[in-house]
Write an enzyme that holds these catalytic residues in place. Structure first.
Site, PDB file in Angstrom:
ATOM      1  N   LYS A   1       0.859  -1.191   0.000  1.00 21.37           N
ATOM      2  CA  LYS A   1       0.000   0.000   0.000  1.00 21.37           C
ATOM      3  C   LYS A   1       0.887   1.230   0.000  1.00 21.37           C
ATOM      4  O   LYS A   1       2.052   1.200   0.394  1.00 21.37           O
ATOM      5  CB  LYS A   1      -0.939   0.003   1.216  1.00 21.37           C
ATOM      6  CG  LYS A   1      -0.249   0.020   2.593  1.00 21.37           C
ATOM      7  CD  LYS A   1       0.226   1.357   3.086  1.00 21.37           C
ATOM      8  CE  LYS A   1       0.871   1.265   4.467  1.00 21.37           C
ATOM      9  NZ  LYS A   1       1.595   2.501   4.846  1.00 21.37           N
TER      10      LYS A   1
ATOM     11  N   PRO B   1       9.933  -4.724   0.728  1.00 20.36           N
ATOM     12  CA  PRO B   1      11.027  -4.436   1.664  1.00 20.36           C
ATOM     13  C   PRO B   1      10.496  -4.163   3.065  1.00 20.36           C
ATOM     14  O   PRO B   1       9.448  -3.536   3.243  1.00 20.36           O
ATOM     15  CB  PRO B   1      11.685  -3.179   1.070  1.00 20.36           C
ATOM     16  CG  PRO B   1      10.622  -2.551   0.229  1.00 20.36           C
ATOM     17  CD  PRO B   1       9.785  -3.670  -0.305  1.00 20.36           C
TER      18      PRO B   1
ATOM     19  N   GLY C   1      10.499  -2.373   6.729  1.00 23.79           N
ATOM     20  CA  GLY C   1      10.852  -1.038   7.193  1.00 23.79           C
ATOM     21  C   GLY C   1      10.751   0.015   6.116  1.00 23.79           C
ATOM     22  O   GLY C   1      11.390   1.057   6.189  1.00 23.79           O
ATOM     23  N   GLY C   2       9.911  -0.246   5.111  1.00 28.44           N
ATOM     24  CA  GLY C   2       9.818   0.682   3.994  1.00 28.44           C
ATOM     25  C   GLY C   2       8.565   1.534   3.971  1.00 28.44           C
ATOM     26  O   GLY C   2       8.428   2.411   3.138  1.00 28.44           O
ATOM     27  N   GLY C   3       7.607   1.236   4.862  1.00 24.95           N
ATOM     28  CA  GLY C   3       6.365   2.005   4.872  1.00 24.95           C
ATOM     29  C   GLY C   3       5.336   1.517   3.878  1.00 24.95           C
ATOM     30  O   GLY C   3       4.350   2.208   3.617  1.00 24.95           O
ATOM     31  N   LEU C   4       5.532   0.312   3.321  1.00 29.55           N
ATOM     32  CA  LEU C   4       4.602  -0.235   2.332  1.00 29.55           C
ATOM     33  C   LEU C   4       3.572  -1.170   2.953  1.00 29.55           C
ATOM     34  O   LEU C   4       2.733  -1.729   2.247  1.00 29.55           O
ATOM     35  CB  LEU C   4       5.371  -0.980   1.233  1.00 29.55           C
ATOM     36  CG  LEU C   4       6.332  -0.118   0.413  1.00 29.55           C
ATOM     37  CD1 LEU C   4       7.142  -0.997  -0.543  1.00 29.55           C
ATOM     38  CD2 LEU C   4       5.586   0.954  -0.372  1.00 29.55           C
TER      39      LEU C   4
ATOM     40  N   GLY D   1       3.995  -4.125   4.559  1.00 31.10           N
ATOM     41  CA  GLY D   1       4.182  -5.549   4.289  1.00 31.10           C
ATOM     42  C   GLY D   1       3.693  -6.469   5.394  1.00 31.10           C
ATOM     43  O   GLY D   1       2.977  -7.442   5.139  1.00 31.10           O
TER      44      GLY D   1
ATOM     45  N   SER E   1       1.554  -5.825   7.898  1.00 29.33           N
ATOM     46  CA  SER E   1       0.104  -5.697   8.048  1.00 29.33           C
ATOM     47  C   SER E   1      -0.620  -6.396   6.905  1.00 29.33           C
ATOM     48  O   SER E   1      -1.656  -7.043   7.106  1.00 29.33           O
ATOM     49  CB  SER E   1      -0.293  -4.221   8.083  1.00 29.33           C
ATOM     50  OG  SER E   1       0.236  -3.581   9.218  1.00 29.33           O
ATOM     51  N   SER E   2      -0.088  -6.254   5.699  1.00 29.32           N
ATOM     52  CA  SER E   2      -0.676  -6.915   4.542  1.00 29.32           C
ATOM     53  C   SER E   2      -0.600  -8.431   4.688  1.00 29.32           C
ATOM     54  O   SER E   2      -1.574  -9.147   4.394  1.00 29.32           O
ATOM     55  CB  SER E   2       0.044  -6.472   3.266  1.00 29.32           C
ATOM     56  OG  SER E   2      -0.517  -7.096   2.127  1.00 29.32           O
TER      57      SER E   2
ATOM     58  N   ASP F   1      -2.841  -0.719  10.527  1.00 31.54           N
ATOM     59  CA  ASP F   1      -2.973  -0.762   9.069  1.00 31.54           C
ATOM     60  C   ASP F   1      -3.643  -2.039   8.565  1.00 31.54           C
ATOM     61  O   ASP F   1      -3.971  -2.132   7.373  1.00 31.54           O
ATOM     62  CB  ASP F   1      -1.591  -0.657   8.396  1.00 31.54           C
ATOM     63  CG  ASP F   1      -1.055   0.764   8.386  1.00 31.54           C
ATOM     64  OD1 ASP F   1      -1.803   1.688   8.767  1.00 31.54           O
ATOM     65  OD2 ASP F   1       0.112   0.943   8.003  1.00 31.54           O
TER      66      ASP F   1
END
Length: 286
Positions: A14, A97, A99-102, A104, A106-107, A139
């Site tokens: 996200k 990745p 620690g990237g804020g994407l 991962g 939570s997804s 998230d």
């Protein structure tokens, strides 16, 4: 990945297209306003249902204890909440990745809850799954609901949104940023005025965390300054990934080819519907 007798599901990335911190509650949680949009780029989780009640991640993530892994925690939570006596073997193909804020982790948790609710036939509603997911992370509900949304509260109050779907170059400098370190910082902005959200006005909004991160992480500041020369660029979530906005895949791939050495990157299209929900519907239809 050996997927014989496994059922596979995507676990998408996200973006936070902006992130405003509008206050802080007595319990320490931050009141946020943000828009979530999905990307057509994802981890993959494969599930094989077993008749014992063991939850097994067949390829653990290096450096992450299984008991702390959101994949395991989500499966155990659903199993306990529903009284399910089946178990599961899970394989993870990791592309997002850390620690990237994407989003991962939570997804991954949301994919586990949705997939096992289908495969175990535990029949919880989306609302029930989102409430369970919220106990794992703020998230998780957006991935459970699966639609682009304007989010308020700690990120769990969702209003469907339809932001434009661009092509994005996602770039990550060689650092990881702890969400906790950002939100516990004394000099983080926490008083951005609340907005009346409009899809048409989204490009005028900003990320409050970005100001703090570029002050403390020169790797992010340097990459952001480079990217802004080519396209509108902004940090997602609490970082460290930066998304740059393009009208075509060709343009995004061209700038990707110019990135400085050592920068992890990928090109993906924005989506207002999660590919996970498309996959869940396909399994249910069969």
């Amino acid at each position: 990945m050996n997927t014989t007798s496994f059922t596979t599901f995507p676990s998408p990335a996200k973006l936070n297209l902006f992130l405003h911190i509008v206050g802080r509650m007595d319990n320490g949680y931050h009141q946020l306003e943000t828009v979530f949009q999905f990307l057509d780029y994802h981890d993959t989780l494969a599930f094989k249902i077993t008749e014992n009640n063991a939850i097994t991640l067949l390829n653990p993530i290096p450096g992450v204890d299984n008991n702390d892994n959101l994949i395991i925690k989500a499966a155990r939570l659903l199993q306990s909440f529903t009284g399910c006596h089946q178990g599961v073997d899970i394989q993870l193909e990791k592309r997002l990745p850390m620690g990237g804020g994407l989003g991962g982790g939570s997804s991954n948790a949301a994919t586990v809850l949705l997939a096992l609710n289908t495969l175990w036939k535990t029949n919880l509603t989306i609302k029930q799954l989102a409430e369970l997911g919220l106990t794992l992370g703020a998230d998780v509900p957006i991935f459970i609901h699966g639609y682009a949304a304007f989010a308020q509260g700690i990120g769990e109050q969702l209003t469907p949104a339809s932001p434009k779907t661009y092509w994005y170059l996602i770039s990550k400098p060689n650092c990881s940023i702890s969400t906790q370190s950002v939100f516990t910082s004394k000099d983080l902005t926490r008083d951005t005025p609340s907005i009346r959200y409009s899809d048409d006005n989204i490009e005028n909004y900003h990320n409050d965390c970005q100001t703090w991160v570029i002050k403390h992480y020169p790797e992010v500041a340097k990459l952001l300054a480079w990217l802004i020369e080519y396209a509108p660029s902004q940090m997602t979530g609490t970082g460290a990934c930066i998304f740059s906005r393009f009208s075509s895949k060709q343009e995004a791939c061209y700038v990707q080819s110019l990135l400085p050495a050592g920068i992890e990157s990928f090109v993906a299209e924005g989506l207002n519907e999660s590919p996970l929900h498309v996959a869940i519907a396909a399994v249910n239809d069969n």
